[in-house]
Design a protein around this motif. Sequence first.
Motif, mmCIF file in Angstrom:
data_model
loop_
_atom_site.group_PDB
_atom_site.id
_atom_site.type_symbol
_atom_site.label_atom_id
_atom_site.label_comp_id
_atom_site.label_asym_id
_atom_site.label_seq_id
_atom_site.Cartn_x
_atom_site.Cartn_y
_atom_site.Cartn_z
ATOM 1 N N SER A 54 0.646 -1.374 0.229
ATOM 2 C CA SER A 54 0.052 0.225 0.129
ATOM 3 C C SER A 54 0.440 1.002 0.088
ATOM 4 O O SER A 54 1.984 1.194 0.096
ATOM 5 N N THR A 55 0.400 2.233 -0.638
ATOM 6 C CA THR A 55 0.832 3.889 -0.065
ATOM 7 C C THR A 55 0.013 4.046 1.125
ATOM 8 O O THR A 55 -0.137 3.146 1.855
ATOM 9 N N TRP A 56 0.771 5.404 1.649
ATOM 10 C CA TRP A 56 0.923 6.047 2.555
ATOM 11 C C TRP A 56 -1.271 6.369 2.422
ATOM 12 O O TRP A 56 -1.439 6.608 4.054
ATOM 13 N N HIS A 57 -1.513 6.999 1.258
ATOM 14 C CA HIS A 57 -2.578 7.217 1.003
ATOM 15 C C HIS A 57 -4.194 5.978 1.118
ATOM 16 O O HIS A 57 -5.216 6.145 0.924
ATOM 17 N N ASP A 58 -3.725 4.904 0.423
ATOM 18 C CA ASP A 58 -4.265 3.536 0.594
ATOM 19 C C ASP A 58 -4.399 2.226 1.405
ATOM 20 O O ASP A 58 -5.473 1.407 0.625
ATOM 21 N N ASP A 118 6.048 9.145 -19.489
ATOM 22 C CA ASP A 118 5.852 7.805 -19.542
ATOM 23 C C ASP A 118 6.334 6.828 -18.141
ATOM 24 O O ASP A 118 6.206 5.360 -18.873
ATOM 25 N N LEU A 119 6.111 7.497 -17.487
ATOM 26 C CA LEU A 119 5.690 6.520 -16.009
ATOM 27 C C LEU A 119 4.788 5.361 -16.251
ATOM 28 O O LEU A 119 3.697 6.062 -16.556
ATOM 29 N N PRO A 120 5.125 4.423 -15.610
ATOM 30 C CA PRO A 120 3.728 2.792 -16.094
ATOM 31 C C PRO A 120 3.163 3.595 -14.815
ATOM 32 O O PRO A 120 3.026 4.176 -13.854
ATOM 33 N N ALA A 121 1.645 3.186 -15.736
ATOM 34 C CA ALA A 121 -0.069 3.801 -14.418
ATOM 35 C C ALA A 121 -0.503 1.606 -13.972
ATOM 36 O O ALA A 121 0.907 0.540 -14.712
ATOM 37 N N GLY A 122 -0.926 2.174 -13.105
ATOM 38 C CA GLY A 122 -1.248 1.510 -12.258
ATOM 39 C C GLY A 122 -0.763 1.478 -10.985
ATOM 40 O O GLY A 122 -0.173 2.422 -10.069
ATOM 41 N N ALA A 143 2.682 -3.057 -10.741
ATOM 42 C CA ALA A 143 2.827 -2.065 -11.389
ATOM 43 C C ALA A 143 3.468 -0.919 -10.190
ATOM 44 O O ALA A 143 4.550 -0.375 -11.107
ATOM 45 N N ARG A 144 3.329 -1.717 -9.193
ATOM 46 C CA ARG A 144 4.522 -0.449 -8.599
ATOM 47 C C ARG A 144 5.896 -0.501 -9.049
ATOM 48 O O ARG A 144 6.500 0.148 -8.696
#
Length: 303
Positions: free
Chosen positions: A60-64, A212-216, A221-222
């Motif tokens: 997870s990130t700090w916000h999810d 062009d940073l990958p999405a997701g 993706a991370r």
Amino acid sequence: MSPPATLAALDAAYRTHVGAGTRYALLDFPDHANVGDSAIWLGECALLEAITGRRPVYVSTWHDLDIDALAAAEAEVVFLHGGGNLGDIWPHHQRFRETVLARVRDRPVVQLPQSIHFRDPGEAARFVALADAHPDFTLYVRDATSLAFAADRLAAPVRLVPDSAIALGAQPRGPAEAPLLMLLRSDDERRDHGAPPPAGARVVDWLDDAPDLPAGDDIAARDAQARHRVARGLALIAQGAVLVTDRLHGAILADLLALPHVVLDNDYGKIAAYRATWPAATPNAAAATMAEAIAAVARLAAG
């Protein structure tokens, strides 16, 4: 690059908490452009995957953060991403860390190597209380100054190890494009170095993602985003024949690139504290001012 014994100390610390097949979570993915945090993340992943033979079961990130999803993933150990945000300069990461300590109490929580800096003693006391209230918390720090701070205050185990980015190992470097590259902070940890960069220096920071940073937002993706950011950072600093930087991971990645470098400091002495604990192998120098840095560049360039 870092001596084998230094990397071995880091590897041994990770093996204290995981072994082959261990299910683990890795929290606080650096969902921002700062290359240094992605370098740490990739080093953490490299070590954990080498030891366990598997990728994290939850990220997870700090916000999810989703506590229910974390529980459902059945992680045996919860790791918190390392870096330089244990303190009150970057409050969203600190509040996230404190939330995990307060809500994840049924399994070990391990804070991977951090530098510590609190400007407000009340904020430090808040963290200490939450850390000591946790039934199974271990704190790793990456410099002797942070160790002294934590060991004096926490009942929880505190251990000294190097930054996890060193697990990336030696990196290839092509021909330089500029005699002098300066990677200088433009954020809340910047300090006045006494003079502007000299005319002719190529001055950059690494706080903007490429288009062009990958999405997701899943684990794959991370991983791709972190790799993209680190590749951008390595290419950026490899432009210089000599690097001057006040970013800790500018210096760490320069060491992995075997790139001569001069280190200025951030606003609270983080880089000097780290280098005093874990010296670099690549030719380098420390400077207190821009004038000292330029003089050191001349010495390094002369060999």
